[in-house]
Design a protein around this motif. Structure first.
Motif, PDB file in Angstrom:
ATOM      1  N   SER A   1       3.489   3.447   9.739  1.00  0.00           N
ATOM      2  CA  SER A   1       3.507   1.959   9.470  1.00  0.00           C
ATOM      3  C   SER A   1       4.589   1.115  10.401  1.00  0.00           C
ATOM      4  O   SER A   1       4.247   0.015  10.802  1.00  0.00           O
ATOM      5  CB  SER A   1       4.095   1.915   7.859  1.00  0.00           C
ATOM      6  OG  SER A   1       4.139   0.593   7.689  1.00  0.00           O
TER       7      SER A   1
ATOM      8  N   THR B   1       4.251  13.331   3.135  1.00  0.00           N
ATOM      9  CA  THR B   1       3.174  12.740   3.533  1.00  0.00           C
ATOM     10  C   THR B   1       3.572  11.378   3.609  1.00  0.00           C
ATOM     11  O   THR B   1       3.237  10.496   4.544  1.00  0.00           O
ATOM     12  CB  THR B   1       1.734  12.799   2.672  1.00  0.00           C
ATOM     13  OG1 THR B   1       1.720  14.321   2.778  1.00  0.00           O
ATOM     14  CG2 THR B   1       0.927  12.006   3.181  1.00  0.00           C
ATOM     15  N   LYS B   2       4.311  10.529   2.666  1.00  0.00           N
ATOM     16  CA  LYS B   2       4.687   9.353   2.465  1.00  0.00           C
ATOM     17  C   LYS B   2       5.644   9.093   3.649  1.00  0.00           C
ATOM     18  O   LYS B   2       5.457   7.833   4.117  1.00  0.00           O
ATOM     19  CB  LYS B   2       5.318   9.083   1.267  1.00  0.00           C
ATOM     20  CG  LYS B   2       5.527   7.664   0.829  1.00  0.00           C
ATOM     21  CD  LYS B   2       5.479   7.466  -0.500  1.00  0.00           C
ATOM     22  CE  LYS B   2       5.426   5.832  -1.151  1.00  0.00           C
ATOM     23  NZ  LYS B   2       5.381   5.593  -2.558  1.00  0.00           N
TER      24      LYS B   2
ATOM     25  N   ALA C   1       0.941  -1.282  -0.141  1.00  0.00           N
ATOM     26  CA  ALA C   1       0.098   0.063   0.020  1.00  0.00           C
ATOM     27  C   ALA C   1       1.058   1.182  -0.012  1.00  0.00           C
ATOM     28  O   ALA C   1       0.595   2.253  -0.718  1.00  0.00           O
ATOM     29  CB  ALA C   1      -0.902   0.020   1.205  1.00  0.00           C
ATOM     30  N   LEU C   2       1.686   1.211   0.958  1.00  0.00           N
ATOM     31  CA  LEU C   2       2.946   2.411   1.022  1.00  0.00           C
ATOM     32  C   LEU C   2       3.497   2.576  -0.491  1.00  0.00           C
ATOM     33  O   LEU C   2       3.867   3.810  -0.772  1.00  0.00           O
ATOM     34  CB  LEU C   2       3.763   2.230   1.891  1.00  0.00           C
ATOM     35  CG  LEU C   2       3.391   2.588   3.293  1.00  0.00           C
ATOM     36  CD1 LEU C   2       4.188   2.124   4.236  1.00  0.00           C
ATOM     37  CD2 LEU C   2       2.972   3.976   3.408  1.00  0.00           C
TER      38      LEU C   2
ATOM     39  N   LEU D   1       3.383   8.430   6.721  1.00  0.00           N
ATOM     40  CA  LEU D   1       2.800   7.278   6.718  1.00  0.00           C
ATOM     41  C   LEU D   1       3.973   6.095   6.791  1.00  0.00           C
ATOM     42  O   LEU D   1       3.383   5.038   7.526  1.00  0.00           O
ATOM     43  CB  LEU D   1       2.080   7.038   5.239  1.00  0.00           C
ATOM     44  CG  LEU D   1       0.873   7.951   5.019  1.00  0.00           C
ATOM     45  CD1 LEU D   1       0.343   7.799   3.351  1.00  0.00           C
ATOM     46  CD2 LEU D   1      -0.154   7.585   5.615  1.00  0.00           C
TER      47      LEU D   1
ATOM     48  N   SER E   1       2.346   1.882  -3.367  1.00  0.00           N
ATOM     49  CA  SER E   1       1.671   2.096  -4.701  1.00  0.00           C
ATOM     50  C   SER E   1       0.846   3.521  -4.486  1.00  0.00           C
ATOM     51  O   SER E   1       0.524   4.134  -5.236  1.00  0.00           O
ATOM     52  CB  SER E   1       0.452   1.112  -4.769  1.00  0.00           C
ATOM     53  OG  SER E   1      -0.301   0.983  -3.673  1.00  0.00           O
ATOM     54  N   ILE E   2       0.963   4.101  -2.934  1.00  0.00           N
ATOM     55  CA  ILE E   2       0.178   5.010  -2.896  1.00  0.00           C
ATOM     56  C   ILE E   2       0.875   6.502  -3.395  1.00  0.00           C
ATOM     57  O   ILE E   2       2.066   6.456  -3.421  1.00  0.00           O
ATOM     58  CB  ILE E   2       0.162   5.595  -1.342  1.00  0.00           C
ATOM     59  CG1 ILE E   2      -1.132   6.570  -1.229  1.00  0.00           C
ATOM     60  CG2 ILE E   2       1.324   5.704  -0.542  1.00  0.00           C
ATOM     61  CD1 ILE E   2      -1.443   6.460   0.375  1.00  0.00           C
ATOM     62  N   ASP E   3      -0.040   7.281  -3.965  1.00  0.00           N
ATOM     63  CA  ASP E   3       0.311   8.543  -4.873  1.00  0.00           C
ATOM     64  C   ASP E   3       0.266   9.890  -4.031  1.00  0.00           C
ATOM     65  O   ASP E   3      -0.784  10.266  -4.025  1.00  0.00           O
ATOM     66  CB  ASP E   3       0.189   8.980  -5.946  1.00  0.00           C
ATOM     67  CG  ASP E   3       0.556   9.658  -6.965  1.00  0.00           C
ATOM     68  OD1 ASP E   3       1.554  10.396  -6.618  1.00  0.00           O
ATOM     69  OD2 ASP E   3      -0.031  10.060  -7.815  1.00  0.00           O
ATOM     70  N   VAL E   4       1.207  10.275  -2.967  1.00  0.00           N
ATOM     71  CA  VAL E   4       1.036  11.382  -2.331  1.00  0.00           C
ATOM     72  C   VAL E   4       2.286  12.137  -2.264  1.00  0.00           C
ATOM     73  O   VAL E   4       3.320  11.683  -2.780  1.00  0.00           O
ATOM     74  CB  VAL E   4       0.864  11.132  -0.932  1.00  0.00           C
ATOM     75  CG1 VAL E   4      -0.613  10.544  -0.749  1.00  0.00           C
ATOM     76  CG2 VAL E   4       1.772   9.988  -0.233  1.00  0.00           C
TER      77      VAL E   4
END
Length: 264
Positions: free
Chosen positions: A135, A127-128, A117-118, A131, A120-123
């Motif tokens: 995590s 922010t990443k 999830a981390l 996260l 693939s996430i587009d931020v």
């Protein structure tokens, strides 16, 4: 050499002592005094790692006939587990996915799903980073709970949601326990004896449930009977005095009776 899923293989499975099937004479008597174990080499050609694997569960049994029977069971069970894709080096189950391997499924271990999830996430970058930090905290918290014996989440991770969700699957299993009219509802916390042990027959009831539903695919492959028996006991606060493997119950008439009642 036997080829296994996911580019792995094993060498010949052997039993020590070599003449473990001998049932009479001095050799048989000597064998019973020796330590028994199944041994083989596991090769993970993805990483180049090789590990010698030993299984010793049959030593809990005191009679020669019981130990021989248990060893035959363990040999067959270990081979079946390996052929299903279990890797004893990584302690993970290989599952052939026809879907995108970067998309988690219900069979994806939680930590791996979190990483995917981390990834693939587009931020935004900051922010990443936040996260990723969260995590890491979540993973550490799960590990701390498992190490401290709080294995509610660990047991739930083992359940294969064949009834749509984990909750529905556990509700179904509990309904079969009630329908079988076993002495206890093992999903409830049962009062211990004065000596702090489980009530008579309770361990056999749990063992019958685990064995029956494990064979029917209600628990994810890659987890052993001992893993499930221990984690379910912690999940329900019905922990046994020790971690039992299924071989301990092979000759248990109570388990056979409960297994017949639970027959699906």
């Amino acid at each position: 050499m036997k080829l296994l899923p996911n580019n792995c293989r094993i060498g010949k499975m052997s039993v020590v002592p070599k003449n473990w099937k001998t049932t009479k004479g001095k050799i048989a008597k000597s064998n019973l005094k020796s330590e028994w174990y199944i041994v083989y080499r596991f090769y993970d050609d993805n990483t180049g790692k090789v590990r010698q694997i030993k299984k010793r569960s049959m030593n809990d049994l005191e009679s020669l006939s019981e130990r021989i029977t248990a060893t035959k069971y363990l040999l067959a069970n270990e081979l079946e587990l390996l052929e299903s894709g279990y890797n004893p080096i990584t302690n993970q189950q290989f599952i052939e996915e026809t879907l995108n391997p970067d998309i988690p499924t219900e069979n994806t271990p939680f930590n791996m799903a979190l990483d995917l999830a981390l990834k693939s996430i587009d931020v935004e970058k900051h922010t990443k980073e936040d996260l990723t930090s969260v995590s890491g905290f979540i993973k550490a918290e799960i590990k701390e709970q498992a190490d401290s014996g709080n294995n509610d989440s660990l047991f739930l991770e083992m359940v294969n949601p064949v009834c749509g969700t984990v909750e529905n699957t556990l509700d179904y299993i509990e309904s079969k326990i009630i329908e079988a009219n076993l002495p206890h509802n093992i999903f409830k916390t049962i009062e211990k004896t004065k000596k702090g042990n489980n009530q008579t027959g309770l361990n056999a009831e749990i063992a019958a449930m685990v064995h029956m539903f494990q064979n029917k695919g209600y628990f994810k492959s890659g987890f052993t009977f001992k893993d499930l028996f221990r984690s379910f006991g912690q999940y329900t606060n019905n922990q046994a005095g020790k971690d039992y493997d299924f071989v301990f119950f092979i000759w248990n008439t109570t388990l056979r009776r409960f297994s017949t009642l639970l027959k699906l």
